[in-house]
Design an enzyme around this catalytic site. Structure first.
Site, PDB file in Angstrom:
ATOM      1  N   ASN A 152       0.829  -1.210   0.000  1.00 12.68           N
ATOM      2  CA  ASN A 152       0.000   0.000   0.000  1.00 12.68           C
ATOM      3  C   ASN A 152       0.863   1.258   0.000  1.00 12.68           C
ATOM      4  OD1 ASN A 152      -2.359  -1.485   0.072  1.00 12.68           O
ATOM      5  ND2 ASN A 152      -2.758  -1.152   2.239  1.00 12.68           N
ATOM      6  N   ARG A 176      -5.682   2.157 -13.225  1.00 15.38           N
ATOM      7  CA  ARG A 176      -4.300   2.287 -12.775  1.00 15.38           C
ATOM      8  C   ARG A 176      -3.684   0.942 -12.384  1.00 15.38           C
ATOM      9  NH1 ARG A 176      -4.616   6.312  -8.809  1.00 15.38           N
ATOM     10  NH2 ARG A 176      -4.228   7.890 -10.403  1.00 15.38           N
ATOM     11  N   HIS A 219     -15.952   3.386 -14.439  1.00 14.23           N
ATOM     12  CA  HIS A 219     -15.699   2.639 -13.203  1.00 14.23           C
ATOM     13  C   HIS A 219     -16.920   1.837 -12.762  1.00 14.23           C
ATOM     14  CE1 HIS A 219     -14.787   2.454  -8.707  1.00 14.23           C
ATOM     15  NE2 HIS A 219     -13.694   1.949  -9.245  1.00 14.23           N
ATOM     16  N   TYR A 275     -12.368  -9.330  -1.350  1.00 15.96           N
ATOM     17  CA  TYR A 275     -13.027  -8.025  -1.303  1.00 15.96           C
ATOM     18  C   TYR A 275     -14.485  -8.225  -0.926  1.00 15.96           C
ATOM     19  CZ  TYR A 275      -9.255  -5.465  -3.762  1.00 15.96           C
ATOM     20  OH  TYR A 275      -8.081  -4.874  -4.115  1.00 15.96           O
ATOM     21  N   ARG A 309     -13.951   3.242   4.960  1.00 16.08           N
ATOM     22  CA  ARG A 309     -12.793   2.370   5.085  1.00 16.08           C
ATOM     23  C   ARG A 309     -11.479   3.146   5.130  1.00 16.08           C
ATOM     24  NH1 ARG A 309     -11.554  -0.714  -0.058  1.00 16.08           N
ATOM     25  NH2 ARG A 309      -9.957   0.876  -0.363  1.00 16.08           N
ATOM     26  N   HIS A 332     -15.344  -3.039   0.648  1.00 19.27           N
ATOM     27  CA  HIS A 332     -15.251  -2.397  -0.660  1.00 19.27           C
ATOM     28  C   HIS A 332     -16.584  -1.900  -1.193  1.00 19.27           C
ATOM     29  CE1 HIS A 332     -14.315  -2.405  -5.130  1.00 19.27           C
ATOM     30  NE2 HIS A 332     -13.282  -1.744  -4.634  1.00 19.27           N
TER      31      HIS A 332
END
Length: 671
Positions: free
Chosen positions: A34, A385, A415, A449, A545, A573
């Site tokens: 991360n 990305r 998205h 997720y 989150r 998520h």
């Protein structure tokens, strides 16, 4: 800074002795990965704004230069904390469990001999030392590579020289010594440096690592071929400017001066930490076959409705809401598209793909459908990305199979998570079967997720998806939909309108409340609207989150607002929005976070949940997450987070994800 604080919460899971031991190692790995991405994208973006003179203040009211200084301080603190967690807690616990991370000096004679054989047979052929002298300029150091900075002396001339040795990408992060003993790869290479520099005297060696800007700059208005331009940018990504230099704390000042000068690193970009570097490689340890040291495996359940009748019949008779990974992605989403590909009654499939796995059965189903003569339209977001290259490969494979592949709307990332299947039912009626999700069509991440998906054959949902796909593949300015809120045309205004409606309901004495679950809350207009709702007396519960710039509990501003964060085995998520609506709750779910990029620069979709039982299920989930009896991180008025895992009596609070795993739909597997 909010994102760094989110990563701090990941680190706190690694520090928690109640977390299974190998999962603690995995959290250390996730924390490191991360942090890499944070520097490659977010820090790189701040540096670019400074370099180009676009140094506007951020949503937190900080100038980019000040923000970079604060990021440097906090990142340095967290990296040192990560190292302490490994050396003082996780590594000793691993050793007690028979798993040892050792350095070269800890190896016995037999192990050193085996490493000598391994080095000459497998490692040495992969190594290329790069000397630095007038004939050899300082070599390019690729992003995220692990390297040794070496100084050697020529015994004949007495001259001292510098060289760089890159650790082979083909090597694992740790060399397996056997018997659950592991040594860092750079230790094995370092002790054999005299082989690489034969006839020279090796004076010192130090590990270092560079993080580079990996964000892409692409002007879609100035390119005739988006795919080709993106491929060119991906090649340039390897040569992005430095944003972080990691070195072992034992590095000498002379060697550090060379790296600082040659790499152009500023002092605040240099991070001295205890070795070993690149702890993202701890996932190798976390994957060891020691089920006694890991979370108990869980087999996701199949929804009851699908066990009783065929998929299309089940969805045709009533909408189906599925919750991953507690309910199976394989037997719902994957199965939906596989059945559509094989069903002779299906005539068309339309699908968005933002991220998917390298061996995606969903992509294979789309290919099978096209080869079977069905009309298949796939919107592939090639600007996702770090998945750009993968998505380009999938797009070409889909095109070769006969699918119609499009790349979305110029200037926007697509998205939203949508699938539309057009099928002729048994009675001859042409019907649309839809899926609207909160997560990607990625079987790999679907196992870890947390996401929701809605399957629907409702005419208004089908009409909405048809309209939206036509907008994405053609020319349209449609902004109003029946059961969807779509960005960038109508999502922001739709949310603002519903926040205002809650204030009006409260003023009339009707039930009013706002509950929101998102990954990030940083949009100033939405934050201001929530503050206004709080000042009006509307209770606001926020389950966030990651980053959250809103501050709860401030007198006269946000007294009715609570902010919670939950992290655990699964990555939260899903995005859920609940408005009390005068006692008739209106519930939405979909792909959009509350960030300017999601509301203004992406195509996002939320779908309204109309089934009363499904609405109640989502409201119950929100209330359970926000309950004082549930373990969570809770934001204070000053923006700090504190973790609450035990009640006043010392009893451990309810773990949300464990409770959901214990639901009747779930079946835990004892190992």
């Amino acid at each position: 800074m909010g994102w760094l604080r989110f990563n701090q919460r990941v680190l706190e899971l690694a520090e928690d002795a109640d977390t299974p031991l190998l999962e603690r190692a995995r959290y250390l790995s996730i924390f490191a990965g991360n942090l890499d991405e944070f520097f490659m994208v977010r820090v790189a973006g701040l540096k670019r704004r400074l370099a180009t003179g676009v140094a506007v203040t951020s949503a937190t009211r900080h100038h980019p230069d000040e923000l970079l200084r604060r990021i440097s301080d906090v990142s340095r603190e967290l990296m040192l904390r990560q190292a302490r967690c490994l050396h003082d807690s996780v590594a000793p616990a691993l050793a007690e469990a028979g798993i040892r991370l050792v350095r070269w000096e800890d190896l016995d004679a037999d192990e050193r001999e085996r490493m000598r054989v391994l080095f000459h047979g497998s490692i040495y052929p992969l190594l290329t030392p790069f000397a630095v002298d007038p004939a050899h300029p300082f070599p390019y150091i690729s992003g995220r590579s692990l390297n040794l900075a070496v100084t050697v002396r020529d015994p004949q001339t007495g001259r001292t020289m510098f060289a760089r040795v890159k650790m082979p990408a083909a090597m694992t992060r740790f060399v397996d010594l056997g018997g659950d003993r592991f040594v860092p790869t750079e230790d094995v290479v370092a002790v054999h440096l005299p082989v690489l520099f034969e006839g020279m005297e090796v004076l010192e060696h130090h590990a270092f690592r560079v993080t580079r800007n990996a964000d892409l700059e692409l002007d879609e208005d100035e390119t005739d071929d988006l795919v080709q331009s993106l491929e060119n940018e991906l090649r340039r990504r390897r040569f992005g400017p430095l944003v972080r230099l990691e070195v072992e704390e034992t590095i000498s000042e002379d060697v550090l001066d060379i790296l600082r000068r040659e790499l152009g690193a500023e002092e605040r970009e240099i991070y001295r930490v205890p070795g070993p570097l690149n702890l993202a490689g701890l996932d190798q340890i976390a994957d060891l076959p020691r089920p006694d040291l890991r979370f108990s495996p869980v087999v996701p359940a199949e929804p009851d409705a699908l066990a009783q009748e065929g998929f299309f019949d089940a969805v045709g008779s009533g909408e189906l809401l599925v919750h991953h990974p507690y309910e199976s992605f394989t037997t719902t989403t994957e199965r939906f598209l596989a059945l559509a590909a094989a069903d002779p009654r299906v005539v068309a499939i339309k699908q968005t793909l933002y991220r998917t796995s390298g061996d995606s059965p969903i992509v294979e189903s789309l290919i099978d459908a096209a080869r079977a003569g069905k009309e298949v339209v796939v919107l592939v977001e090639i600007k996702a990305r770090f998945d750009e290259h993968n998505n380009i490969l999938w797009a070409r494979k889909l095109e070769e199979a006969g699918c119609h592949v499009v790349y979305g709307v110029v200037g926007l990332k697509t998205h939203c998570k949508l699938a539309l299947v057009v099928r002729e039912d048994d009675d001859g009626t042409v019907r649309r079967y839809c899926h609207v999700g909160t997560g990607n069509y990625n079987p790999g991440t679907a196992r870890v997720y947390e996401d929701f998906g809605l399957f629907s054959a409702a005419p208004e949902v089908g009409e909405d998806l048809s309209d939206l796909f036509n907008h994405l593949t053609g020319f349209s300015r449609k902004s109003e939909y029946r059961r969807l809120l779509v960005a960038p045309s109508g999502l922001r205004s739709g949310l603002m309108q519903r926040i205002a409606q809650e204030m009006s309901a409260h003023a009339r004495g009707e039930p009013a409340r706002i509950r929101i679950k998102v990954n990030s809350l940083v949009d100033e207009e939405i934050v201001d609207a929530l503050y206004e709702a709080s000042r009006a007396g509307v209770p606001v519960d926020l389950w966030v989150r990651g980053s959250c710039v809103l501050r709860p509990g401030l007198e006269g501003l946000s007294e009715t607002i609570r902010v919670r964060s939950i992290l655990g085995r699964f990555l939260e998520h899903s995005r859920i929005f609940v408005f009390e609506n005068g006692g008739r709750p209106q519930v939405w779910m979909g792909s959009a976070d509350l960030m300017p990029r999601n509301l203004d620069r992406r195509v996002e979709a939320l779908v309204r949940i109309d089934d009363p039982a499904q609405r109640a299920r989502l409201v119950e989930l929100m209330d359970l997450a926000m309950a004082d009896a549930t373990a969570s991180w809770r934001m204070e008025p000053d923006g700090d987070w504190h973790r609450v895992v035990r009640g006043d009596t010392g009893k451990r609070l309810l773990e949300l994800q464990s409770a959901l795993r214990g639901d009747r739909r779930m079946r835990a597997v004892d190992v």
